[in-house]
Structures are given as structure tokens and as C-alpha cells.
Scaffold this motif. Sequence first.
Motif, short mmCIF file in Angstrom:
data_model
loop_
_atom_site.label_atom_id
_atom_site.label_comp_id
_atom_site.label_asym_id
_atom_site.label_seq_id
_atom_site.Cartn_x
_atom_site.Cartn_y
_atom_site.Cartn_z
N UNK A 58 1.41 -4.70 -3.27
CA UNK A 58 0.10 -4.23 -3.78
C UNK A 58 -0.79 -5.42 -4.10
N UNK A 59 -0.24 -6.44 -4.76
CA UNK A 59 -1.04 -7.62 -5.10
C UNK A 59 -1.46 -8.40 -3.86
N UNK A 60 -0.57 -8.48 -2.86
CA UNK A 60 -0.92 -9.16 -1.62
C UNK A 60 -2.07 -8.44 -0.92
N UNK A 61 -2.01 -7.12 -0.93
CA UNK A 61 -3.08 -6.32 -0.31
C UNK A 61 -4.38 -6.48 -1.08
N UNK A 62 -4.30 -6.47 -2.38
CA UNK A 62 -5.49 -6.66 -3.22
C UNK A 62 -6.12 -8.03 -2.95
N UNK A 63 -5.30 -9.07 -2.87
CA UNK A 63 -5.82 -10.42 -2.60
C UNK A 63 -6.54 -10.47 -1.25
N UNK A 64 -5.94 -9.81 -0.25
CA UNK A 64 -6.55 -9.80 1.08
C UNK A 64 -7.89 -9.05 1.07
N UNK A 65 -7.90 -7.89 0.43
CA UNK A 65 -9.13 -7.09 0.41
C UNK A 65 -10.22 -7.74 -0.42
#
Length: 371
Positions: free
Chosen positions: A35-42
Motif C-alpha cells: 500500500x505504501x509503495x503504491x501511495x509513493x508511486x501515485x
Amino acid sequence: MIFNSIKYWVSQRPNAVAVIDHDVKVTYYEFSRAIHATRNLLSHKELGLPSRGVVAIMSSGFPMWCIQLALRSMGLDTVFVQNLTAAAALNFKDLAAVVTTQRDIAVRGADSRLAFACKLITLPDGFWRATDVTLPEESDSQFNIFGNHFLYTSGTTGNYKKVMSDWRFERRIAERFARLGFVKEDTISHVLNFGAHTSLGYREPISAWFFGATIIIDESSDAVSNLMRHYPTKIRLTPDIAYNLAKQEKIEKSAKRMPEISVGGGFVSYKILQQLNRMGFVHVTNSFGSTECSRTLYSLVDSEDSLVWLQPYPDRQVEIVDEDGRVCKNGQEGKLRIRLLDIDASGYFDDAEATASAFSDGWFYTGDLAI
């Protein structure tokens, strides 16, 4: 909020399995990282993700949940769509973007990209696997603003009706599910083909993660034949999946106990449910609910009559009324109405006319006739 619950289970049971996605087990620690990796990317400015509005997610399975929870942690509202045509048909006035993946574009296509003015953001496959992610400390306050998620009806009446699932009620919904016996810490729930736009397909996983339980995701063509592979304790079926399951010549039996089965979303014949009993599924429930108010009526299937005579869950009040709103006498056919709980929908999003026809004085009128 669900993010805080996932963080809690990371601190308590980091290696507990949160998701089994097409046979791949994801722990709560790995889920939180994803979830955090996705948030960082977005959050990268070059993607151009708007800071407000509704974002449609054209993806499925574990990637969909990573995108959805990441977007909501950024304060954006979300909705799941099968394709871009469906995104346009929902008629959101403030649809800010559609987020998808390279694989989903290849599978689902971008046929209607020009049908409506909306930004399309395509993430690389495996975007959630970033290795340079540091989980925030317990005192971290980045998740102070949460987005909501939209459910919608099937559109059988010609138009989709949208229902906003408010993040503030998610824990209470999960607690209700727990009180009714649908989820606890050791639950392994298989939701099969209930999409995240449906009440069950969205609220069942969210409720499971509040209690440290496990959700099985399998949208493959072999999902039915592989149903027992990870020994689910609860299985949610639509009538067509129940039919396909009953046709299986052989089904793997659980070493501990066979899972409870709940069938909903339409009519299923008693012969099909009898066959499920013969296959070893001894606890089969016929359930009735809706996008507007889930988990309303049920019956434990033990006779043909149990398919048509259902009782309300303990916290539900239902009535059969005539055209003037008077309660019908026993045996008299009338309109089914359900007393709304404060965690239920109170109307349809951006549709005052449909709201007025189905919601009145704290009741939801399903449109069904009953006795």
C-alpha cells in the motif's frame, strides 16, 4: 480506519496472511508495504494525479486493493470499474482520473478513452513490489484524511445507482459482521466473483482486515475447481458459481471442517443446494441483501421451503406493506421494506429522483414483493 487496522496487525502478527491472491500468500507486513509503495508511486507529480475528486480503478485482485487503499489514504474517493465504458456510464460529475495497469489495459482495452474527458494513469505491472519502502512509525499521522468508496447497483433498470460507502462507518460494519459470526481472526473467506463495486465484494475484505483475517482472491477460470485449495472457512457464492461448484466431480475436503457457504445475488434451485450438501458442505445459507443495506434476510437451507421463507438478521427490522404503507396481514402480498441502520445507505449519490422512490422515513423499499 482500515489503514490503522492493517498497521495494528503488522505490529501484532506481521506474518499473518492478509490476502491469498491466485495462490500467492501476502502477509499483513507485505500488504502494508505494498500500500505504501503504491501511495509513493501515485504521489509522483509527473503522473498528474488530481488531489480531489473520484478516481476509477480499472484493475482487479490484489493490485486493485493496493491502488484503492493507497488512493483513499491520499483523501481521494474511489470506484471500481470493469472497463472505461463502465467508468463513463457511471456519470460522475467529478471523475478525476482512471488508474489502471499495463496488464489491465491489454486485457480490458482502452476502447472508450476518448468517450469522456478523463485522465488515464497506467501503472507498470508489479508496481506494488518496490523494495525501498519504509513503513511509518506508529506516531505517523499521514493517514488523517481518508477517501470513501463507491458501490453501485447492477444497472438492470437502465441506469447505475451509486451508493457511497463512508469510511467513518467501516469499523462499525466490520463489528456488525463479527457479531453476526461472519468474521473473526482465524476466518479465511473466499469471495470469488463478487466485485469491489458490490456490497459483499467490498465490505467482506475490509471487515476481514479489521480483524486480522484472510481473504482469498481467485478470478481465474479454475477458481471453482481450486475452491478448497487454501482451506477457506467461509465461501460466498452467486447462483451461477453454486451451479458450477455442484457440477464438480470431485472436491477437496478440508482436513479440519468444511466451510460455511452463503449463496446470494439471485435464485438458486434446491437441487443444486442438495448436491452441495452431498458434497460435504453441510452449512449452506440462502441470503438476501442489497447494495443499499447488506445482510438483511437469511435461511439455513434444510428444505425446499427454506429457499423462499427467510428471516431477518437479529438487528434487522423488515415489513411487508401495501400501497398505502400499511403493514400487510399474514399471507397478504405486499412491498418489502427494510428499516435502515445508521451504517446503511441513506440515498443514491447525485440522484434525488431515485432516492425519493426507494428511501422514505428511515425505510428502504427494495422493489421486491413478499409475503
